[in-house]
Design an enzyme around this catalytic site. Structure first.
Site, PDB file in Angstrom:
ATOM      1  N   ASP A 213       0.865  -1.165   0.000  1.00  0.00           N
ATOM      2  CA  ASP A 213       0.000   0.000   0.000  1.00  0.00           C
ATOM      3  C   ASP A 213       0.908   1.223   0.000  1.00  0.00           C
ATOM      4  OD1 ASP A 213      -2.484   1.513   0.363  1.00  0.00           O
ATOM      5  OD2 ASP A 213      -1.656   1.953   2.340  1.00  0.00           O
TER       6      ASP A 213
ATOM      7  N   ASP B 122      -1.141   0.054   6.426  1.00  0.00           N
ATOM      8  CA  ASP B 122      -1.337   0.645   7.749  1.00  0.00           C
ATOM      9  C   ASP B 122      -2.734   1.201   7.961  1.00  0.00           C
ATOM     10  OD1 ASP B 122      -1.281   2.837   6.098  1.00  0.00           O
ATOM     11  OD2 ASP B 122      -0.045   4.062   7.436  1.00  0.00           O
TER      12      ASP B 122
ATOM     13  N   THR C  52       0.457   4.632   0.717  1.00  0.00           N
ATOM     14  CA  THR C  52       0.424   5.536   1.852  1.00  0.00           C
ATOM     15  C   THR C  52       0.844   4.812   3.128  1.00  0.00           C
ATOM     16  OG1 THR C  52      -1.379   6.735   0.804  1.00  0.00           O
ATOM     17  CG2 THR C  52      -0.983   7.171   3.139  1.00  0.00           C
TER      18      THR C  52
END
Length: 802
Positions: A318, A558, A320
């Protein structure tokens, strides 16, 4: 009274118990909390990351092979000199080492688990405060925000666009909108909005909390290494039992020898069949890996995750929080359709002030436009990864009213809108772009974006992680494919990946164009490297599609939108600063939020897999030749050639000590599947050659020596051959050579020479070479066996390249 779990259809339990009285908006008072603690109404479910000390001792002491060796040890203490009982002291030492190392790993894990523990926010005495999960009491008012995990069962007391994902409990992926009075279950998590709930079930009465505890507990299962070793031990037991029975009958009944000597030689034949140190070294290797990674602030919530990440061939990232840092900066504001820029700034300030829990994008806007404008909020729409936008409606105070959406331009605008062209240029530079659009209807309507009036583009720059480029390069070198899966615009994500030097970053794809079927989807994923506008459910589907093609998939993330994919991936990796939900389902948590720690985890996994494969070959070679020697002794009706002291010496010098060093040595060899097959391909021919050479020497010696002391001379000669052949196996396994590996092999050989040369050691181990003919014959047979070993290993290596 216990809570019923959701049934298999995904439905909620019939009812939750009544709330312990209507909650006060300010939460419980200190006196009420103290009263509940005194009554034991606390969330006392222990959240452990590791086994207890009692469990560690039990697992290391109470084993099948420890029982067998323990019985044999007691027998030897009764009938033979102490030197024939040395194997028992070795087992005690091995067990002690295993207990100490796992206890050290437990301390490391427990200390890291405290650092990474979720701290729910509760409202008490009118103030919000963070408490530990175990500090929640019945009736507490627990606040919720995006990414928060529901840690106890309860009833919603406040809801502001609250959406909760209950898929980890029910299997249903669609978020559930929660309103005041609705039940919430521990184990679910917030995907959008916020609110608070009153705790109605705490501690062991919260059924789902028990499931979460079991799911997150440190474990030694689901490991190819450990399951492979269990399979090997099962087969060893099957071989050992009939062979040992035959040996006992042969030595005690058929041969008319001294009873105590027969017992000693029988035990000497049984003990080496057991690869007693293999399980120990596997546990020690795993435990030391946990300790090493713990020093780098890496929490391994499931021990085999170290091994699993080393086997991964696709890692889904991911963007970000993984490739970029969580924070962003507003670098530009571009008004559209002649809108006044000052008015736009007031709108952005009001939007920021309307959200009590802003995400990273909105926080950047708040930092750039801190003035909330004094407008009153009439309606809010929290950001959702599925919608790709948030919104709010305001009373502007002068009789005017307005409603706004803030989100992805390509979601809010129709295809072909002129604003998309400018957005595209900005995305190509790796910038993130949000569209501010004015709407005329309700912002929570399904068609709210239809007809929205573009007002401004907010340009944000993401902060790249300085270590991300090197980590991507590492995965490329190790032939691990990296796939970036993001909810952002695909072109923007691709530009960020190119800045980091990621191979294939130019191959981007909008996930909304992905086919639905797993096979077709897998083909597109294998063809491209960067995917944008990926919905949370799509991330899960993409992981499943890759797994359907036989890939071993790791997923890092996250955010709350990563939870489902993290749960389904072979290995889930969460950042320590990530949401509670991601940390709960991930097997590995990077507490220092450093993406650069992943290569260390891969390296530890490769060290464990490669080294245990090496030492397992050593141990199982001994098992094979021990079983074959026993079979040959029974078939030829001769005395077993060795006493326990001889095989204790050989095992220590050719297996025990070298294996300990080899198991903990650096090893960057790529992990391969099929552990059992790979080990047995080498162990079986090596054991057969060692047994054949040793028994040949023994038979020749029986014809050469005669008279008193002949058996001792025959034993010494056979021991020499077996030692030399075993040393050659060790020398092969120790390759490729380094200075310390050469020194290790040489030191073991020197120790054996010292035993042969020092008189009191000769007496202690009953080893004395008689004459020169048979010792040199033993060396010659060992040389032939060594040549056969080299040929066998090369043939196996050529035939099985994997």
């Amino acid at each position: 009274m216990t809570q019923r779990a959701p049934d298999s259809s995904g439905e909620q339990p019939d009812s939750l118990p009544d709330s312990p009285g209507p909650p006060s908006p300010g939460g419980l008072s200190s006196a009420e909390v103290a009263e509940r603690v005194a009554r034991g109404e606390v969330n006392d479910v222990p959240v452990r990351s590791s086994r207890s000390v009692t469990e560690i001792v039990r697992a290391n002491v109470l084993t099948r092979f420890n029982l067998i060796i323990g019985v044999l040890w007691v027998i030897m203490l009764c009938v033979a000199p102490i030197q024939d009982s040395l194997f028992g002291f070795v087992i005690i030492a091995n067990t002690g080492i295993g207990i100490v190392q796992e206890w050290r790993a437990k301390k490391t894990l427990d200390s890291l688990a405290v650092i990474g523990e979720a701290k729910p926010t509760v409202r008490r005495d009118g103030r919000a405060a963070e408490v530990s999960v175990s500090g929640i009491v019945l009736g507490d008012l627990v606040e919720l925000g995006p990414g928060d995990k529901v840690v106890v069962d309860g009833t919603v007391a406040e809801a502001d666009g609250l959406e909760i994902d209950e898929s980890l409990l029910t299997g249903e992926a669609d978020p559930v909108v929660k309103r005041r009075g609705d039940p919430v279950m521990s184990g679910s998590f917030v995907v959008a909005g916020g609110g608070a709930f009153t705790a109605t079930r705490v501690g062991r009465e919260a059924y789902a909390a028990q499931l979460a505890e079991e799911a997150s507990r440190f474990t030694l299962v689901r490991s190819e290494l450990r399951s492979g070793i269990s399979t090997i031990l099962k087969y060893v037991t099957w071989m050992m039992v009939p062979t040992a029975i035959g040996l006992i009958i042969s030595q005690l009944v058929v041969k008319d020898n001294n009873f105590k000597d027969s017992v000693a030689r029988t035990v000497g034949g049984i003990v080496p069949m057991i690869p007693e140190g293999l399980v120990l070294l596997t546990s020690v290797a795993f435990a030391i890996g946990v300790i090493r990674l713990g020093r780098k602030q890496c929490l391994v919530q499931e021990l085999p995750a170290i091994e699993g990440l080393a086997r991964v061939d696709v890692v889904c990232l991911d963007k970000t929080g993984t490739l970029t840092e969580g924070g962003m900066d507003v670098t530009g504001l571009r008004t559209l359709n002649g809108t006044d820029e000052e008015y736009v700034r007031r709108v952005l300030g009001a939007l920021g002030a309307s959200d009590p829990r802003p995400n990273a994008s909105l926080q950047a806007i708040i930092d750039a436009h801190p003035d909330g404008g004094g407008w009153s909020v009439t309606q809010t729409l929290p950001f959702s990864s599925a919608r790709k936008y948030s919104g709010a409606a305001f009373d502007e105070g002068d009789g005017g009213a307005s409603a706004w959406l803030l989100g992805a331009p390509d979601v809010l605008l129709a295809a072909g809108d002129p604003a998309l062209a400018e957005t595209g240029h900005l995305n190509e530079q790796g910038l993130r772009v949000l569209l501010l659009a004015r709407v005329r209807g309700r912002i929570d309507a399904p068609d709210a974006a239809d007809g929205a009036e573009p007002t401004a583009l907010v340009v944000l720059e993401q902060r790249l992680r300085p270590d991300a480029g090197d980590t991507l390069a590492y995965f490329e070198e190790e032939r691990v494919q990296a796939k970036i899966i993001s909810g952002d615009n695909a072109v923007s994500v691709g530009a960020v990946a190119q800045k980091l030097g990621m191979p294939g970053a130019e191959r981007t794809m909008d996930a909304r164009e992905l086919p639905a079927g797993h096979d077709a989807m897998a083909s597109e994923i294998e063809r491209n490297a960067v995917f944008g506008r990926v919905a949370p459910q799509q991330k899960r589907d993409m992981v499943a599609a890759l797994q359907s093609r036989g890939h071993t998939v790791a997923m890092t993330g996250d955010g709350v939108n990563d939870v489902l994919a993290l749960k389904d991936a072979d290995i889930g990796v969460s950042m320590g600063s990530g949401s509670e939900a991601t940390r709960a389902v991930a097997q590995i948590v990077l507490l220092d939020n450093s993406f650069a720690t992943l290569p260390s985890v891969v390296a530890e996994g490769r060290r464990v897999i490669g080294n245990i494969t090496r030492v397992a070959t050593l141990f199982l070679t001994k098992t094979v030749y021990s079983v074959l020697l026993a079979v040959l002794v029974v078939c030829f009706q001769v005395e077993y050639p060795f006493l326990p002291r001889h095989l204790t010496l050989l095992s220590t010098l050719t297996i025990g000590v070298p294996a300990f060093f080899l198991a903990l040595a650096p090893n960057k060899e790529r992990a391969h599947p099929h552990f059992v097959r790979r080990v047995m391909r080498y162990a079986i021919p090596s054991g057969v050659i060692a047994a054949a050479a040793t028994f040949t020497t023994y038979l020749v010696a029986r014809h050469h020596y005669a008279g008193t002391g002949a058996l001792d001379a025959e034993t010494s000669t056979a021991t020499l051959t077996l030692f030399l052949v075993s040393m050659w196996v060790l020398a092969i396994i120790a390759r490729p050579y380094t200075w310390w590996r050469v020194l290790l092999v040489a030191a073991m050989g020197l120790c054996f020479l010292v035993v042969l040369a020092v008189p009191w050691l000769q007496d202690f181990f009953a080893l004395k070479l008689v004459g020169t003919t048979m010792p040199w014959a033993a060396v010659g047979i060992a040389v032939v066996a060594a040549a056969a070993l080299e040929a066998a290993w090369r043939m196996v290596g050529r035939r099985f390249r994997s």
